[in-house]
Design a protein around this motif. Structure first.
Motif, mmCIF file in Angstrom:
data_model
loop_
_atom_site.group_PDB
_atom_site.id
_atom_site.type_symbol
_atom_site.label_atom_id
_atom_site.label_comp_id
_atom_site.label_asym_id
_atom_site.label_seq_id
_atom_site.Cartn_x
_atom_site.Cartn_y
_atom_site.Cartn_z
ATOM 1 N N VAL A 35 -8.672 0.857 -3.074
ATOM 2 C CA VAL A 35 -8.463 -0.269 -2.157
ATOM 3 C C VAL A 35 -9.540 -1.327 -2.354
ATOM 4 O O VAL A 35 -9.280 -2.528 -2.274
ATOM 5 C CB VAL A 35 -8.454 0.230 -0.695
ATOM 6 N N VAL A 121 -0.541 0.451 1.213
ATOM 7 C CA VAL A 121 -1.503 1.281 0.502
ATOM 8 C C VAL A 121 -1.070 2.739 0.534
ATOM 9 O O VAL A 121 -1.109 3.451 -0.481
ATOM 10 C CB VAL A 121 -2.913 1.118 1.105
ATOM 11 N N CYS A 136 -6.075 6.213 9.699
ATOM 12 C CA CYS A 136 -5.257 6.074 8.496
ATOM 13 C C CYS A 136 -4.640 7.405 8.085
ATOM 14 O O CYS A 136 -4.332 7.626 6.912
ATOM 15 C CB CYS A 136 -6.103 5.496 7.360
ATOM 16 N N VAL A 187 -4.886 -6.462 -3.040
ATOM 17 C CA VAL A 187 -4.982 -5.585 -1.871
ATOM 18 C C VAL A 187 -5.557 -6.343 -0.684
ATOM 19 O O VAL A 187 -6.583 -7.008 -0.797
ATOM 20 C CB VAL A 187 -5.874 -4.358 -2.151
ATOM 21 N N ASP A 188 -4.864 -6.245 0.444
ATOM 22 C CA ASP A 188 -5.404 -6.717 1.718
ATOM 23 C C ASP A 188 -5.686 -5.484 2.559
ATOM 24 O O ASP A 188 -4.784 -4.941 3.196
ATOM 25 C CB ASP A 188 -4.403 -7.633 2.429
ATOM 26 N N PRO A 189 -6.928 -4.997 2.564
ATOM 27 C CA PRO A 189 -7.239 -3.763 3.291
ATOM 28 C C PRO A 189 -7.076 -3.888 4.800
ATOM 29 O O PRO A 189 -6.996 -2.878 5.497
ATOM 30 C CB PRO A 189 -8.696 -3.489 2.908
ATOM 31 N N LYS A 190 -6.992 -5.118 5.296
ATOM 32 C CA LYS A 190 -6.823 -5.329 6.727
ATOM 33 C C LYS A 190 -5.364 -5.484 7.121
ATOM 34 O O LYS A 190 -5.054 -5.753 8.285
ATOM 35 C CB LYS A 190 -7.626 -6.558 7.168
ATOM 36 N N CYS A 194 -3.113 0.184 7.617
ATOM 37 C CA CYS A 194 -4.235 0.476 6.710
ATOM 38 C C CYS A 194 -4.130 -0.172 5.343
ATOM 39 O O CYS A 194 -4.729 0.304 4.377
ATOM 40 C CB CYS A 194 -4.436 1.979 6.560
ATOM 41 N N GLY A 195 -3.406 -1.275 5.248
ATOM 42 C CA GLY A 195 -3.477 -2.056 4.017
ATOM 43 C C GLY A 195 -2.148 -2.467 3.421
ATOM 44 O O GLY A 195 -1.196 -1.691 3.408
#
Length: 205
Positions: A35, A121, A136, A187-190, A194-195
């Motif tokens: 991530v 994710v 998560c 990737v947008d982890p926010k 959880c992504g």
């Protein structure tokens, strides 16, 4: 004059985990996606593998990897993730459109096309998920097994399967006019659950 075709896959709305027949998957592609720093080379390799498996199944010649297309695709995926926007056109100077992105990488082409998609994710799409989750930690509703993070192989397999189900994406993926392919991931982890993952594959003749 250059011709550019674009199409969009709303990955959050499309499902399908069917394997692309005949794809021999190297063990390195079974690594979970990072991530913090996704491996663009591994994702590009995985998308090329499953794309060419699909093309072989439909009597099309294989695509070859192109570093310029891969860089254009990964840059666009990263910008979509940063802006949280799922689109072929972005308000990014010099990278707003597909043609701009290819020229920026000094990639020559007469014809080009782009497929984009979104995923999560964790492997949350395509199977019922328990409404209960802890941070998560997710579980599948039917087996109560934990939902794993996508690997490079599982993500590419799912993306190619969904693109094949969409007429416009399928046309680009199976077109005999294209000879080169590059893919990228952002990737947008926010993102929710959880992504979010932003996926791009670029084609050129």
């Amino acid at each position: 004059m250059r011709w550019i075709s674009i199409s969009i896959a709303a990955g959050l709305l499309l499902s399908g985990w069917a394997a692309v027949a005949g794809a021999g998957v190297p063990a390195r592609l079974g690594q979970p996606i990072s991530v913090d720093r996704p491996d663009q080379a591994l994702f590009n390799e995985a998308v090329l593998l499953y794309s060419n498996s699909a093309r072989r199944a439909h009597g099309r010649p294989p695509l070859r990897a192109d570093i310029g297309l891969a860089r254009a695709a990964s840059g666009h995926a990263a910008n979509m993730a940063r802006l949280r926007t799922h689109s072929h056109e972005l308000p990014v100077r010099g990278q707003g459109k597909l043609g701009d992105r290819l020229h920026r990488q000094s990639t020559e082409f007469r014809m080009a096309a782009e497929n984009i998609a979104m995923d999560k994710v964790y492997r949350l799409l395509g199977r019922p998920i328990s409404v209960r989750s802890e941070g998560c930690r997710f579980t599948y509703d039917d087996t109560h097994e934990p939902v794993p993070i996508h690997t490079y192989a599982s993500l590419a397999e799912a993306a190619v399967a969904r693109w094949l189900k969409s007429p416009k994406h399928r046309a680009s993926l199976l077109s005999a006019s294209y000879r080169r392919l590059g893919a990228g991931i952002g990737v947008d982890p926010k993102g929710s659950a959880c992504g979010d993952l932003y996926l791009v594959q670029d084609f050129a003749d």
